[in-house]
Design an enzyme around this catalytic site. Structure first.
Site, PDB file in Angstrom:
ATOM      1  CE  LYS A 185      -2.233  -0.925   3.833  1.00 12.32           C
ATOM      2  NZ  LYS A 185      -1.829  -2.304   4.171  1.00 12.32           N
ATOM      3  CB  THR A 186       3.555   2.413   2.256  1.00 16.40           C
ATOM      4  OG1 THR A 186       2.785   2.137   3.425  1.00 16.40           O
ATOM      5  CG2 THR A 186       4.345   3.683   2.473  1.00 16.40           C
TER       6      THR A 186
ATOM      7  CD  GLU B 255      -0.388   2.843   3.711  1.00 13.56           C
ATOM      8  OE1 GLU B 255      -0.312   1.921   4.546  1.00 13.56           O
ATOM      9  OE2 GLU B 255       0.569   3.589   3.423  1.00 13.56           O
TER      10      GLU B 255
END
Length: 467
Positions: free
Chosen positions: A127-128, A171
């Site tokens: 995600k990051t 995110e």
């Protein structure tokens, strides 16, 4: 026992002065930064000082170190918390006694997002990095997005920023279901590897949350073509516009011709054309992350070639294969990987750039439930991808200790015990890693707890051993 935030709480029309309990975390500090930019008075507290806190103080936030009821001023209107907070936290207890609105951080973020065109990035892993790639690509395309990421984006030096554009990129956290709160326009699902089963109870419930997340997107859902869980989610989606990405032959955005010798290079097939890129970071997983970010940008209507070129400017995020120093020919890296799939990806990427050197993993298991569930899988990937491993004790985070669940659960499952050591004492762990290290080796800390705090000890031990 940690708190159970009320995700159905009503968001006040005016937040007023906002107090953050646990303001130093990557997500909380990012939201606090945006609150400051929005003109709110921001106060907060955390258990220790950090670079995030120093940056917020420079922007005008008033932050105390240590949790104390005295930190919650009489003039505070709204309190923001995370699910990692313990029920006996004095600031949280006082906020409840006063009847103040107490918002989970996802609700505070939802208040900031209201009315924007939102891109939400969710998934068990990636995600990051994917969020950072999308933001970097948008900036290269001349856009000025708002964003909140789970880590500092290299090249920007921040994890969040308020932009003048209509796009907002976040995110989105699936760990407690809060990613379902947002009014998402474009949803990116990086993967649906089983995790957070302590919250969801079953793999099916975990995957159903992603189905709801994807179907709730107003415009588009972008989802992995390769991950088994993501494929099951795709089969259950009823969305009219689904774009897949990955190495699968039938992917809408297909990754191929991947070269992982150093910074990863690859080709992407999309809409009858082929586009090529070389990233600034290593790893097959990052080529696939880039394909997901590319699918989002072209889905938003941007030019494919310019989109991929913009993504290629991404230089990484904090705590993702982050180099902290080299002593006597031994390099010390830190990585956030805390799930077997993430550990495998991080170490496989390291293998492509370590050359003739070896990989010494320093693994901190995260949460008792995850350690208990995945001890065997952690042992397998660490033994497969690292040459030597040092296992620390469990970082409990939001969980109470479980009798018998320690880092030894992982080390005891190695097929060859000669290449693993369980060492709860950090200084002895650092000394051991330094003692076995040789010229050209990488020492890599792994975990999403506070394992990064051992890095100075590792560098110090290497200095004494090899300096």
């Amino acid at each position: 026992m940690t708190i159970k935030p009320d995700l159905s709480a009503q968001i006040p029309a005016e937040l007023g002065a906002v107090h953050f309990v646990g303001i130093g975390g990557s997500g909380m500090s990012g939201i606090a930064r945006l609150m400051l930019g929005d003109g709110h008075r921001v106060t907060g507290s955390d258990v220790r000082d950090s670079a995030n806190i120093a940056a917020l103080r420079e922007l005008g936030a008033e932050i105390a170190i240590g949790h104390d009821a005295a930190n919650l001023g009489d003039d505070i209107d709204t309190v923001v918390v995370t699910g990692a907070l313990w029920e006996d936290n004095p600031e949280y207890r006082l906020a409840l006694e006063r009847g103040l609105p107490v918002l989970h951080r996802s609700l505070a973020l939802a208040a900031l997002i209201a009315g924007r065109r939102l891109v939400s990035v969710a998934g068990a892993h990636g995600k990051t990095t994917s969020t950072g790639m999308i933001v970097t690509g948008l900036l290269a395309l001349g856009e000025d997005p708002n964003f909140v990421n789970g880590g500092v984006i290299e090249g920007l030096g921040v994890s969040s920023a308020a932009g003048a554009g209509e796009l907002f990129v976040v995110e989105a956290d699936e760990s407690d279901g809060s990613f379902l709160l947002y009014d998402t326009s474009v949803a990116l699902i990086t993967n649906v590897d089983p995790d957070h089963l302590d919250h969801y109870g079953s793999r099916d419930a975990f995957e159903q949350a992603f189905v709801s997340f994807g179907d709730g997107a107003r415009e588009l859902v972008v989802v992995s073509s390769d991950d088994a869980g993501a494929k099951r989610v795709t089969e259950r989606l009823s969305h009219e516009r689904v774009v897949t990405f990955g190495q699968a032959a039938d992917a809408t955005v297909r990754v191929h011709s991947v070269e992982t010798d150093g910074p990863v290079s690859f080709a992407v097939d999309y809409a009858g054309a082929t586009y090529r890129a070389t990233l600034l970071i290593p790893g097959l997983h990052n080529a696939i992350n880039a394909a997901g970010a590319f699918a989002v940008l072209v889905g938003l209507g941007f030019d494919p070639e310019a989109s991929l070129a913009g993504i290629a400017r991404f230089a990484g995020t904090g705590r993702r294969f982050e180099l902290h120093g080299t002593v006597g020919g031994v390099s010390v890296y830190d990585d956030y990987a805390h799930h077997p799939t993430e550990v495998a990806a991080a170490l496989a990427a390291a293998r492509t750039v370590v050359g003739e050197g070896r990989i010494i993993a320093v693994h901190q298991p995260h949460t008792y439930s995850r350690t208990q569930t995945f001890a065997k899988e952690f042992a397998e990937v660490l033994e497969q991808y690292a040459d030597e491993t040092v296992v620390l004790d469990v970082y409990g985070a939001r969980e109470d200790p479980v009798p018998g669940v320690t880092g030894a659960l992982v080390s005891e499952r190695f097929a060859d015990p000669a290449h693993v050591a369980f060492e709860p004492d950090w200084q002895r762990a650092a000394d051991y890693a330094a003692r076995i290290a040789r010229d050209g080796d990488f020492v890599i800390t792994l975990g999403c707890g506070d394992v990064y705090r051992i890095v100075p000890q590792l560098l110090g031990s290497l200095e004494r051993e090899r300096g």
